[in-house]
Scaffold this active site. Structure first.
Site, short mmCIF file in Angstrom:
data_model
loop_
_atom_site.label_atom_id
_atom_site.label_comp_id
_atom_site.label_asym_id
_atom_site.label_seq_id
_atom_site.Cartn_x
_atom_site.Cartn_y
_atom_site.Cartn_z
N SER A 147 8.21 3.38 4.61
CA SER A 147 9.41 3.61 3.82
C SER A 147 9.09 3.56 2.33
O SER A 147 8.02 4.00 1.92
CB SER A 147 10.48 2.59 4.19
N HIS A 179 4.76 -7.45 -0.23
CA HIS A 179 4.51 -8.76 -0.80
C HIS A 179 5.23 -8.92 -2.13
O HIS A 179 5.71 -7.94 -2.72
CB HIS A 179 3.01 -8.98 -1.00
N ASP A 208 0.86 -1.19 0.00
CA ASP A 208 0.00 0.00 0.00
C ASP A 208 0.89 1.24 0.00
O ASP A 208 1.93 1.26 0.67
CB ASP A 208 -0.88 0.03 1.25
#
Length: 407
Positions: free
Chosen positions: A376, A265, A188
């Site tokens: 980050s 992911h 995200d």
């Protein structure tokens, strides 16, 4: 006339010198030293009066007020310049990026962000009393706009400390992974930039670039990643990464804000063959700083995972930032980031091929890969056919599992 004026000036200087000597004799006679308060003794040249204070006999430089005044003035001037740039952008006028100079970057890097991030990491692991968890987490949710309805566990009392709350898991159904596209978002966040890599330069935001070779490091991982070995036909570092004719190198930058889901992911089906860890600074990577510091991602600590997918070379880089000294890769138990034993300016290699049954680590699209502590940046660099196109807009919000582009 000139001679007459010269005589008058010499006469005035003589009178002033005589008065100075007489006053000095008077002070010595009464045991008064220069540097004490001598406001009673003054010198007159006819029009002006000079006392000891005006001559700076008692003036003392006070560094803290001076620092506050000069620093506040600089910050105010800088903010005014940024406000003016934003106004011009609203009018549709393109404003060139304000790039920090070497002195400003060196000053920023002198701040002990690695030490502060380690301290913050330890603080995040301190268990909170049950009665204090909801107020603290609610404040964080309100500040950064966290959507707790997507969390696997919505009860705030379940999270014992800030670290667990930052690394909260999501409900499986809220992030479906797109099956019709070969590359999906690994996390995200916000899309900072994307496109083709040109002239060995990669854009971190519009108009601000960094060197591809500096970012990935020397071309020494070819034993793990089977990219093109015919280096004589390749004119640049970028060309060496492209293993198949008709392919080009693409990139995409995803920024994770503090309120975003902090796990990342696998963006595609691929084989991870090599890991390179760059210890470095931990400067902020928010879009404002990314527009200000050239090669920001090359200065910061980062973990580069390199391998291959069906179209050739593929890499995913997790870039650390302030308060994000901890980068965790789930299948790599040897990785230690923001550790005092590693010095800046170096890198550490680890081959998953030679240390994992000669095959590497196979990742499926959407599979859990790693996590940050707070927020980050993820940088994707990959080889793909020339007709690969991104279905994105710079600055847009994106969720893990949503498509990045099509072939």
């Amino acid at each position: 006339m000139a001679a007459h004026m010269s005589k008058v000036c010499l006469l005035q200087l003589s009178v002033t010198a005589l008065r100075t000597r007489s006053c000095s004799s008077h002070l010595r006679a009464h045991g008064v030293r220069w540097g004490n308060q001598v406001s009673q003794c003054s010198f007159s040249t006819g029009r002006e009066r000079f006392n000891a204070k005006s001559l700076g006999l008692q003036a003392r430089i006070r560094p803290l007020p001076l620092f506050i005044i000069t620093g506040g003035g600089y910050v105010g001037y800088d903010q005014y310049g940024r406000y003016r740039d934003r106004e011009l952008e609203r009018r549709g006028i393109e404003v060139p990026p304000r790039i920090a100079n070497e002195a400003q970057v060196a000053l920023y890097k002198s701040i002990p962000t690695r030490l502060l991030s380690r301290a913050w990491g330890r603080l995040n692991q301190v268990d909170l009393p049950t009665w204090l968890r909801k107020p603290i987490f609610s404040l964080y949710i309100w500040t950064f706009g966290v959507n707790m309805k997507e969390a696997a566990v919505e009860d705030l009392h379940h999270y014992r400390n800030l670290g667990e709350f930052f690394r909260r898991k999501l409900k499986p159904q809220v992030r479906p992974v797109c099956d019709s596209h070969c590359v999906t978002s690994p996390a995200d966040g916000k899309i900072l930039h994307f496109g083709r890599v040109r002239n060995c330069e990669v854009e971190q935001v519009k108009g601000v670039t960094y060197s591809l070779e500096t970012f990935l490091g020397p071309h020494t991982w070819t034993d793990s990643v089977p990219i093109n070995r015919n280096d004589e036909d390749k004119s640049s570092f970028q060309d060496m990464l492209v293993s198949k004719p008709g392919n080009e190198l693409f990139h995409c930058v995803v920024y994770l804000a503090p309120g975003d889901y902090h796990c990342f992911h696998s963006p595609t089906d691929w084989r991870v063959a090599h890991r390179r860890h760059f210890p470095g600074s931990l400067m902020s990577v928010n879009p404002g700083v990314a527009r200000w510091i050239k090669e920001l991602f090359c200065h910061n600590e980062r973990v580069v995972l390199s391998g291959e997918w069906k179209h050739g070379f593929f890499s995913l880089t997790a870039v650390g930032a302030t308060n994000v000294g901890s980068i965790r890769i789930y299948f790599d138990k040897e990785l230690r980031t923001n550790s005092p034993r590693y010095s800046k300016g170096s890198y550490n290699d680890f081959s998953y091929v030679s240390n994992n049954n000669q095959e590497g680590i196979f990742m499926r699209k959407g599979e859990h890969l790693g996590e940050f502590n707070l927020g980050s940046t993820i940088v994707l660099l990959f080889e793909a056919p020339r007709d690969f196109t991104f279905n994105l807009k710079a600055g847009q919000k994106i969720h893990f599992g949503e498509p990045l582009g099509t072939i």
